[in-house]
Every structure is written in structure tokens, then in C-alpha cells.
Design a protein around this motif. Structure first.
Motif, PDB file in Angstrom:
ATOM      1  N   THR A 132       0.838  -1.199   0.000  1.00 53.89           N
ATOM      2  CA  THR A 132       0.000   0.000   0.000  1.00 53.89           C
ATOM      3  C   THR A 132       0.871   1.246   0.000  1.00 53.89           C
ATOM      4  O   THR A 132       2.012   1.238   0.485  1.00 53.89           O
ATOM      5  CB  THR A 132      -0.932   0.042   1.222  1.00 53.89           C
ATOM      6  OG1 THR A 132      -0.174   0.269   2.413  1.00 53.89           O
ATOM      7  CG2 THR A 132      -1.715  -1.253   1.357  1.00 53.89           C
ATOM      8  N   VAL A 135      -1.359   7.667  -3.290  1.00 48.76           N
ATOM      9  CA  VAL A 135      -1.381   7.920  -4.731  1.00 48.76           C
ATOM     10  C   VAL A 135      -1.864   9.335  -5.015  1.00 48.76           C
ATOM     11  O   VAL A 135      -2.589   9.942  -4.217  1.00 48.76           O
ATOM     12  CB  VAL A 135      -2.286   6.913  -5.474  1.00 48.76           C
ATOM     13  CG1 VAL A 135      -1.744   5.510  -5.351  1.00 48.76           C
ATOM     14  CG2 VAL A 135      -3.722   6.977  -4.973  1.00 48.76           C
ATOM     15  N   GLY A 139      -3.806   8.443  -9.860  1.00 47.43           N
ATOM     16  CA  GLY A 139      -3.661   7.035  -9.512  1.00 47.43           C
ATOM     17  C   GLY A 139      -2.235   6.542  -9.445  1.00 47.43           C
ATOM     18  O   GLY A 139      -1.997   5.396  -9.083  1.00 47.43           O
ATOM     19  N   ASP A 140      -1.272   7.398  -9.799  1.00 52.49           N
ATOM     20  CA  ASP A 140       0.133   7.013  -9.730  1.00 52.49           C
ATOM     21  C   ASP A 140       0.654   7.166  -8.304  1.00 52.49           C
ATOM     22  O   ASP A 140       0.178   8.010  -7.534  1.00 52.49           O
ATOM     23  CB  ASP A 140       0.976   7.873 -10.677  1.00 52.49           C
ATOM     24  CG  ASP A 140       0.621   7.657 -12.137  1.00 52.49           C
ATOM     25  OD1 ASP A 140       0.021   6.606 -12.439  1.00 52.49           O
ATOM     26  OD2 ASP A 140       0.920   8.541 -12.960  1.00 52.49           O
ATOM     27  N   LEU A 141       1.660   6.358  -7.951  1.00 49.31           N
ATOM     28  CA  LEU A 141       2.232   6.394  -6.619  1.00 49.31           C
ATOM     29  C   LEU A 141       2.796   7.777  -6.316  1.00 49.31           C
ATOM     30  O   LEU A 141       3.481   8.390  -7.134  1.00 49.31           O
ATOM     31  CB  LEU A 141       3.339   5.337  -6.494  1.00 49.31           C
ATOM     32  CG  LEU A 141       3.979   5.169  -5.112  1.00 49.31           C
ATOM     33  CD1 LEU A 141       2.954   4.689  -4.093  1.00 49.31           C
ATOM     34  CD2 LEU A 141       5.151   4.188  -5.190  1.00 49.31           C
ATOM     35  N   ALA A 175      -3.859   3.573  -1.449  1.00 51.31           N
ATOM     36  CA  ALA A 175      -4.270   2.599  -2.459  1.00 51.31           C
ATOM     37  C   ALA A 175      -3.495   1.304  -2.250  1.00 51.31           C
ATOM     38  O   ALA A 175      -2.428   1.283  -1.629  1.00 51.31           O
ATOM     39  CB  ALA A 175      -4.028   3.126  -3.872  1.00 51.31           C
ATOM     40  N   PHE A 177      -1.512  -1.762  -4.088  1.00 49.82           N
ATOM     41  CA  PHE A 177      -0.800  -2.101  -5.319  1.00 49.82           C
ATOM     42  C   PHE A 177      -0.550  -3.611  -5.359  1.00 49.82           C
ATOM     43  O   PHE A 177      -0.257  -4.223  -4.331  1.00 49.82           O
ATOM     44  CB  PHE A 177       0.539  -1.367  -5.391  1.00 49.82           C
ATOM     45  CG  PHE A 177       0.409   0.109  -5.624  1.00 49.82           C
ATOM     46  CD1 PHE A 177       0.459   0.622  -6.910  1.00 49.82           C
ATOM     47  CD2 PHE A 177       0.221   0.979  -4.569  1.00 49.82           C
ATOM     48  CE1 PHE A 177       0.332   1.991  -7.146  1.00 49.82           C
ATOM     49  CE2 PHE A 177       0.098   2.345  -4.780  1.00 49.82           C
ATOM     50  CZ  PHE A 177       0.152   2.856  -6.071  1.00 49.82           C
ATOM     51  N   LYS A 194       0.709  -2.529 -10.015  1.00 51.58           N
ATOM     52  CA  LYS A 194      -0.549  -2.035 -10.562  1.00 51.58           C
ATOM     53  C   LYS A 194      -1.419  -1.544  -9.419  1.00 51.58           C
ATOM     54  O   LYS A 194      -1.635  -2.266  -8.435  1.00 51.58           O
ATOM     55  CB  LYS A 194      -1.267  -3.138 -11.337  1.00 51.58           C
ATOM     56  CG  LYS A 194      -0.586  -3.514 -12.646  1.00 51.58           C
ATOM     57  CD  LYS A 194      -1.421  -4.499 -13.439  1.00 51.58           C
ATOM     58  CE  LYS A 194      -0.749  -4.808 -14.781  1.00 51.58           C
ATOM     59  NZ  LYS A 194      -0.771  -3.628 -15.673  1.00 51.58           N
ATOM     60  N   ASN A 195      -1.908  -0.326  -9.540  1.00 53.49           N
ATOM     61  CA  ASN A 195      -2.809   0.241  -8.545  1.00 53.49           C
ATOM     62  C   ASN A 195      -4.168  -0.438  -8.675  1.00 53.49           C
ATOM     63  O   ASN A 195      -4.902  -0.210  -9.635  1.00 53.49           O
ATOM     64  CB  ASN A 195      -2.927   1.750  -8.745  1.00 53.49           C
ATOM     65  CG  ASN A 195      -3.893   2.407  -7.764  1.00 53.49           C
ATOM     66  OD1 ASN A 195      -4.539   1.741  -6.952  1.00 53.49           O
ATOM     67  ND2 ASN A 195      -3.994   3.723  -7.845  1.00 53.49           N
ATOM     68  N   LYS A 198      -7.193   2.055  -8.876  1.00 52.73           N
ATOM     69  CA  LYS A 198      -7.149   3.128  -9.857  1.00 52.73           C
ATOM     70  C   LYS A 198      -8.471   3.215 -10.615  1.00 52.73           C
ATOM     71  O   LYS A 198      -9.039   2.206 -11.040  1.00 52.73           O
ATOM     72  CB  LYS A 198      -6.007   2.895 -10.845  1.00 52.73           C
ATOM     73  CG  LYS A 198      -5.724   4.082 -11.756  1.00 52.73           C
ATOM     74  CD  LYS A 198      -4.436   3.877 -12.539  1.00 52.73           C
ATOM     75  CE  LYS A 198      -4.081   5.117 -13.356  1.00 52.73           C
ATOM     76  NZ  LYS A 198      -2.794   4.957 -14.066  1.00 52.73           N
ATOM     77  N   GLU A 203     -10.724   4.170  -1.193  1.00 52.46           N
ATOM     78  CA  GLU A 203      -9.436   4.323  -0.526  1.00 52.46           C
ATOM     79  C   GLU A 203      -9.269   3.208   0.497  1.00 52.46           C
ATOM     80  O   GLU A 203     -10.143   2.976   1.330  1.00 52.46           O
ATOM     81  CB  GLU A 203      -9.326   5.675   0.178  1.00 52.46           C
ATOM     82  CG  GLU A 203      -8.006   5.847   0.912  1.00 52.46           C
ATOM     83  CD  GLU A 203      -7.853   7.213   1.576  1.00 52.46           C
ATOM     84  OE1 GLU A 203      -6.703   7.575   1.900  1.00 52.46           O
ATOM     85  OE2 GLU A 203      -8.863   7.905   1.761  1.00 52.46           O
TER      86      GLU A 203
END
Length: 733
Positions: A132, A135, A139-141, A175, A177, A194-195, A198, A203
Motif C-alpha cells: 500500500t 497515490v 492514480g500514480d504512486l 491505495a 498495489f 498495478k494500482n 485506480k 481508498e
């Protein structure tokens, strides 16, 4: 045995090693754990990951490299761990446990901070991995060390939940992953993350305390809990269980995560927590509450027998006229013991015990059987053999590892005797009339390292203010207690209010530490406390200064009449959070005149100020409605209404980053005391939240609190004692 402290002091408590839960290998012959220590000489913290050999009791270093955390077994000889590095990145490191420093390598690097790692074997030497992290809206880290710095500090809000616990809310959220860890040329390699959330409004884990208990993975999918996205979290507690699963889940996620399914639970609108897959990746168990807006409603157990038909949900132990079910306990965690057995932890009379139940109940649907009693169980891990590995604490033990053999668990499920946690280093004796779990390791040698022992702790009870209630309390005596001598009372009131004092270790409010100052410490669990049935918990609604206060008055009277070794003429009382509210309430009422001094830590002064809190559902529920719909209740239980009676010397402690109970609460109470000429002091921390966590700040907290109560109780000030004795108190073996 190692070093033994001459006296259990705040410095000893705060600088002693803090050991994590144990992570056993397949048969618990080896146990991974992390441990941290703080040096007041160097003003620095050191952390290590270590390996315990259960048979020899020897501990060896895995790594002490700064930033290493969350060790996990890949097999009985190979370890994976996370390593935070410069630039905010996280390395996934893999290596042999016996010589990790020389033999480890980086299996993958993630461009941001992540945690809460979980692994599952998916065949052919490959593992599914879940992590986790925060993000960005896309949606990106999110990597805070690489984030663009804003040119203005102004923030706009157009809805509730502006801030939470100790931070203002931002656009970044948690999020989950997913990735795979696979072998390539005899070394493991991490696939692209991969999220999993996303594109959704969900959450997970849930801030601020959600972690690995908020999600789980199996060979067939991901299950997690998240706040209902259509409800505002400031006024609602509702969370839902979401499932994404398929037969070839870890292959399918390469093409895109299977669609989420919201698990239906009829007539349950509260918080759902602790989703856990069984070992075959077929069934899922979780907990849920009926009532939205009530964070202390009773958890009830549910099982999805087969992920293929996730709409089929079995409610365990249903019924009862209140809809609270036939089992009058509120489970806190779940572990699968195979396809047919569940292990549940639940509070019971000041302890966090272990219970066992059938995963697929018969028509009789019996309530769970108690398997292990004693102390506070914090982690349950079922080994390949079916044996159960436990991590627990107690009032005199900071970290205990023990096991319960599988056949004992089966015997208990069929109605035979339960087992207790060991109170010394004795091995398991199957012929003993007092059945105990098998001792593995104690961090403090069952308290002996600190010079504290189980015989210091006892229990009392007295009739409560409400009909058919008994108020339970722990009694903790000094280690040098002598018959015929009296000791001033330290009356400690817990927070919550739906909480409890338990047989558990704490580095913030440690009752034994107070006892070692020369007090008899009594920790009552009045109306509203957990672990005594849901009716007892619910009874505090619209009764904040009512039944619990009366229970405490009755308790003080009981102590005076029945405990001749307690000096109630030199009594002090202390409390934090709701306990702080109760100190302010006591100060304005008759009981306040029976104490020589009071201490309020982050307590409520004015009920209307609770509208500045982040989780508004809390006062709305406990006070029976909103301020504008039920102003009478808000006023009735407001400590500030009785400020004219305040007269007892009073220490106020409050912190700037406490957004649950804002700093104004502490300042208001202190200003009243000062204006009235009542002997008082304010201790303020600009960098702490509802809890004082930083070691140097915690030491300051203990110094000020102990000096305050000791002075008024007729004991030597702690700082005076330390100045004259600490250099004369070497540790010996």
C-alpha cells in the motif's frame, strides 16, 4: 538473563527494546521480528531486524541497515523485506536469513514509499504481492520527496472532513498495489506494480490506523474494506467489503483487474473490517457492525463460503432481541485454522483472549469457545501443522511469543478446558491443572528484566450504579510492597469512552510504572467500557458524566472501606481523552474534593468545542443527536458548566496536533484554573497529536506528571529522586 534494571523508571521503559509481533517460519523453529531502541545519551533511535532460534533461544542479526522493515518469509531460509532509501524510493530486498547482509539483493525498486506488504504463493515459485502507498489523483504512486512544492499554502475546502487525527486532508489517498515476485536466473524479480484501486473512488487502507488488517490476498483475488464513497466520513462510519477475484487472478491482472464486487450485508450499515481469505483462497471471513455513526458498535462475524458466489454471505451467531447476535463479545481479528476453523480475538474482562469457532456452523450454531485466556493477544498466526503462534503482552510483559498445539485447539472447540498465557518461563505441562500455552520467548523475561512481577497485579470489583452491573478493575502494587504499610492511591481513568484498561503493556500510560513511584494503582472499567458485553458499552450513550462518574464514586468508596493498604487521603486521579473529560467533570463535582491532585491529558472542557473535531459522528452518537437538535444533552454533560466548583490542584497536558480534541480545550481548562487561583500547570507539546510518542517528549511527560502527582501525594518528586540516584543505579546481570 541479561541486564536487569534496579528500578522501573520512565527512562528504562522508553529506552528498552520494543519488539514487533513475531513472524514465524512454517513450524516456528525460527521467528523474525524487528526491534527498536532509543538512547537518551545519543538522542537517537536504532532499529534492527533479528532472527530468533526458538530451540536455542539465541537471537541473531538479520540487518540493522537504516530503513529496513517488514520482514516476510519466502521459505524457511529466505527472507523478503522492504528498504526505504534516498529519494523516497523503496527497494524490495531478498536474501538468505542466516547471512542476509552479504547475500541479499534488490528484487525490485518502487518509486515511492510503500508498506503493509503481504505475500501469497501462487505456484511455480511465484508469489503474489500486495503493498500500500499514497497515490496522486491520477492514480500514480505519490513520492513526497519528488513532489512539486506549491507556491502558496492556502487550501480551499467545500465539504466536511477538513482534517483528520493530526493532519489536514490532501488530494493524495491510500491505495493497494499488486505485483508478482517471480524467479529469473535463480533470483527473484518484482513485476510492475498495478494500482488495484485506480479509477475508483475507493481508498484502502483507511486512515489513520488502517494497515494489513484492511485487506488480504489469496491465489484467487483481493478483498479489502473501504469507506462508502457516497457518504461523508465526518458523519458516517460505514465501510464496505469489496472483492476482486477470478480463477486465474494473478494472470488476469496483467490485462486489468477483475471488477470490484461490493459484498451485500443485509441490515448492517456500520463499519466492516478485517477481511481474511482462508488458506485455499476459496472462503473469506470478515467483521461488520450494524449501526452507521457508531464506531464502538459490536463486531459480528460473517463468512463468504465461496468467492465464486460472493453474494452468498453467512452471518454467524445471529439473533438476539437487540440484533446484536447471540455471542456477547466483539471480535477484533480473525485467523483461519484450515477450511473448517476460525480463530477470533475478543476482549473479555480486561483481557484480549483467543476464541475458536466452526467456519461452517451447524444448525445449532454454537457461540465460540474460549481457547486462550490471559494478557492481551495482539497477533495470531496459524502454522502449517495447525499449531497457533501468538504474540501477546501483559501488564508486566512487553512482548511474549507462545504457541498452542493444534490438538489442544480441536479439544477446546469440542468444549474442553481453555489455556492461559504463561506467566513465567515454565514449559507447557499437559498434566497441569492450569493448562498453559507453550512458551517460546519473552522480551523482558516475564517482567524480571524490569524488576516487576505478576504477583503485583490483582483484580477487584464492586456493584455499579446501574442495576445488575459490576465494575471490574485491576490493582497494581509496587514491587517493594510491604504488608502493614499504606500507599497513596493513583486512580487511572481510561479513554474512549468505549475502551478499557486491560492486562496489556503500554509505553504511554503504563500502570506498573505509576506503581513503581510508590502508588497502589487502580484502573476501573466503568459503564461504557469494552469487554463486558455490548449492553454495558452502549449504556454510556447520553450518560458521559452520569453512570461512569457514579461508578467511579462507588469505586472510591469501595477502596476506602475494603483496601486498608490504600491511602485515599493522599489520592490522585489521572486520565486522557475521555479520561481527561472525566478529570474535568470530577473537578466540578464532589469526587474532585477527595483528590490531592488531578491530571487531564487532552480532555474535553466544553462540549460545544467538539464541533471542531474531525469525526463528528462521535459526539452526535454519544450525545444523542446534533447540538441544534439535542442541545439539552450537550449542555447537561458539559464540564465547563461546573467550572465555578474547580478547586483541586490540576495539571493540564495538551498537544497542538491533536485534531480530535483541539488545543483550545486544554487552554480553556488551564485559563479557568489560573483565573480562579487554583494551583495548576500547563504542559504543551507543539509537535504531538492525541498521543505523546516521541521518546524525549514522552520522558518530559513522565517527569512533569510524576513530579506533579508525587508532590501532592506526599512522595518524593521523580526528578529529585533521579538526580540523587540514577548515577547510583547501575544495571547488573
Amino acid at each position: 538473563m541479561g541486564l536487569r534494571a534496579k528500578k522501573f523508571t520512565p527512562e528504562v521503559l522508553l529506552s528498552a527494546p520494543r519488539r514487533s509481533e513475531g513472524i514465524p517460519n512454517s513450524d516456528a523453529s525460527k521467528v523474525l521480528y524487528s526491534v527498536s531502541t532509543y538512547s537518551f545519551d545519543d538522542h537517537a533511535k536504532a532499529s534492527e531486524i533479528r532472527l530468533l532460534d526458538s530451540k536455542s533461544q539465541e537471537s541473531s542479526l538479520v540487518t540493522d541497515k537504516n530503513g529496513s522493515s517488514e520482514p516476510q518469509w519466502l521459505d524457511d531460509d529466505t527472507v523478503l523485506l522492504l528498504h526505504g532509501d534516498e529519494g523516497g524510493v523503496t527497494h524490495i530486498k531478498v536474501g538468505p536469513v542466516q547471512h542476509f547482509g552479504d547475500g541479499s539483493y534488490i528484487a525490485g525498486t518502487i518509486d515511492g514509499p510503500v508498506g503493509n506488504v503481504k505475500l501469497v504463493r501462487i505456484g511455480n515459485g511465484t508469489y503474489g504481492v500486495a503493498l500500500t502507498g499514497k497515490v496522486k489523483p491520477c492514480g500514480d504512486l505519490y513520492n513526497p520527496e519528488k513532489a512539486e512544492k506549491p507556491v502558496t499554502t492556502g487550501r480551499e475546502f467545500d465539504s466536511l472532513f477538513v482534517r483528520h487525527w493530526d493532519h489536514y486532508t490532501t488530494e493524495n489517498r491510500n491505495a493497494i498495489f499488486l505485483a508478482t515476485l517471480y524467479k529469473e536466473a535463480d533470483k527473484y524479480k518484482l513485476s510492475e506494480l498495478k494500482n488495484a484501486l485506480k479509477g475508483s473512488k475507493l481508498e484502502s487502507p483507511i486512515d489513520p490506523f488502517g494497515g494489513t488488517d484492511n485487506f488480504d490476498i489469496s491465489t484467487h483475488g483481493l478483498v479489502f474494506t473501504a469507506k462508502d464513497p457516497d457518504l461523508n466520513p465526518a458523519t458516517h462510519t460505514k465501510t464496505n467489503i469489496y472483492l476482486s477475484a477470478s480463477k486465474n487472478f494473478w494472470l488476469d491482472i496483467a490485462k486489468g483487474l477483475p471488477e470490484f464486487f461490493e459484498v451485500p450485508i443485509s441490515n448492517f450499515e456500520g463499519a466492516s473490517t478485517s477481511p481474511v481469505w482462508d488458506k485455499t483462497g476459496t472462503s473469506i471471513a470478515f467483521l461488520s457492525m450494524k449501526t452507521d455513526g457508531y464506531e464502538s458498535d459490536k463486531n459480528q462475524l460473517f463468512v463468504i463460503p465461496d468467492y465464486v458466489t460472493p453474494g452468498w454471505v453467512i452471518h454467524h451467531f445471529p439473533g438476539g432481541s437487540s440484533g446484536q447476535g447471540t455471542w456477547d463479545r466483539s471480535p477484533q481479528s480473525i485467523a483461519w485454522g484450515g477450511n473448517d476453523t476460525l480463530y477470533l480475538t475478543a476482549e473479555a474482562k480486561g483481557r484480549m483472549n483467543l476464541f475458536t469457532a466452526a467456519a461452517r456452523p451447524t444448525g445449532l450454531n454454537p457461540v465460540p469457545s474460549q481457547l486462550v485466556k490471559g494478557g492481551y493477544i495482539t497477533s495470531v498466526k496459524v502454522l502449517n501443522s495447525g499449531d497457533i503462534f501468538l504474540t501477546s503482552t501483559s501488564l508486566i510483559e512487553s512482548s511474549l511469543y507462545s504457541t498452542v498445539p493444534a490438538d489442544h485447539a480441536k479439544r477446546t472447540l469440542s468444549g474442553q478446558s481453555y489455556y492461559t498465557l504463561p506467566v513465567d518461563e515454565s514449559p507447557y505441562d499437559p498434566k497441569s491443572s492450569q493448562l498453559i500455552t507453550k512458551y517460546v520467548s519473552s522480551s523482558t523475561h516475564c517482567g524480571g528484566m524490569f524488576g516487576i512481577y505478576g504477583h503485583q497485579v490483582s483484580e477487584i470489583s464492586w456493584p455499579g450504579a446501574a442495576d445488575d452491573t459490576d465494575i471490574h478493575a485491576f490493582v497494581i502494587k509496587p514491587s517493594n510492597f510491604k504488608e502493614g504499610k499504606t500507599y497513596p492511591l493513583a486512580y487511572l481513568i481510561h479513554g474512549g469512552p468505549q475502551g478499557a484498561w486491560g492486562d496489556s503493556w503500554s509505553t504511554r500510560w503504563n500502570p506498573v510504572l505509576f506503581a513503581e513511584q510508590g502508588y497502589v494503582v487502580i484502573t476501573p472499567n466503568p459503564t461504557g467500557s469494552t469487554g463486558y458485553g455490548q449492553k454495558f458499552v452502549d449504556a454510556i450513550q447520553n450518560q458521559w458524566g452520569g453512570l461512569p462518574y457514579e461508578d467511579l464514586v462507588l469505586g472510591f468508596d469501595y477502596i476506602q472501606k475494603n483496601l486498608p493498604y490504600v491511602d485515599t487521603d493522599h489520592a490522585v486521579a489521572l486520565g486522557a481523552s475521555y479520561g481527561g473529560y472525566m478529570m474535568n467533570w470530577i473537578q466540578g463535582h464532589d469526587l474532585g474534593r477527595k483528590f490531592k491532585a488531578l491530571v487531564t491529558h487532552d480532555g474535553v472542557f466544553s462540549m460545544t468545542s467538539q464541533l471542531a473535531s474531525e469525526e463528528l459522528y462521535f459526539p452526535f452518537h454519544d450525545l444523542g443527536g446534533t447540538l441544534w437538535n439535542n442541545s439539552e444533552s450537550w449542555s447537561k454533560w458539559d464540564p465547563s458548566r461546573f467550572a465555578g466548583n474547580w478547586a483541586t490542584p490540576h495539571l493540564i497536558v495538551h498537544s497542538e496536533l491533536d485534531y480530535r480534541l483541539t488545543m483550545n480545550e486544554g487552554l480553556s481548562a488551564f485559563n479557568v484554573l489560573q483565573t480562579k487561583g487554583v494551583h495548576s500547570k500547563l504542559l504543551y507539546f507543539p509537535d504531538e497529536n492525541h498521543w505523546v510518542l516521541k521518546p524525549e517528549n514522552s520522558l518530559k511527560w513522565h517527569e512533569v506528571v510524576f513530579d506533579w502527582i508525587n508532590e501532592h501525594a506526599g512522595l518524593e518528586k521523580y526528578t529529585v529522586w533521579r538526580a540523587g540516584n540514577v548515577k547510583k543505579q547501575p544495571e547488573d546481570s
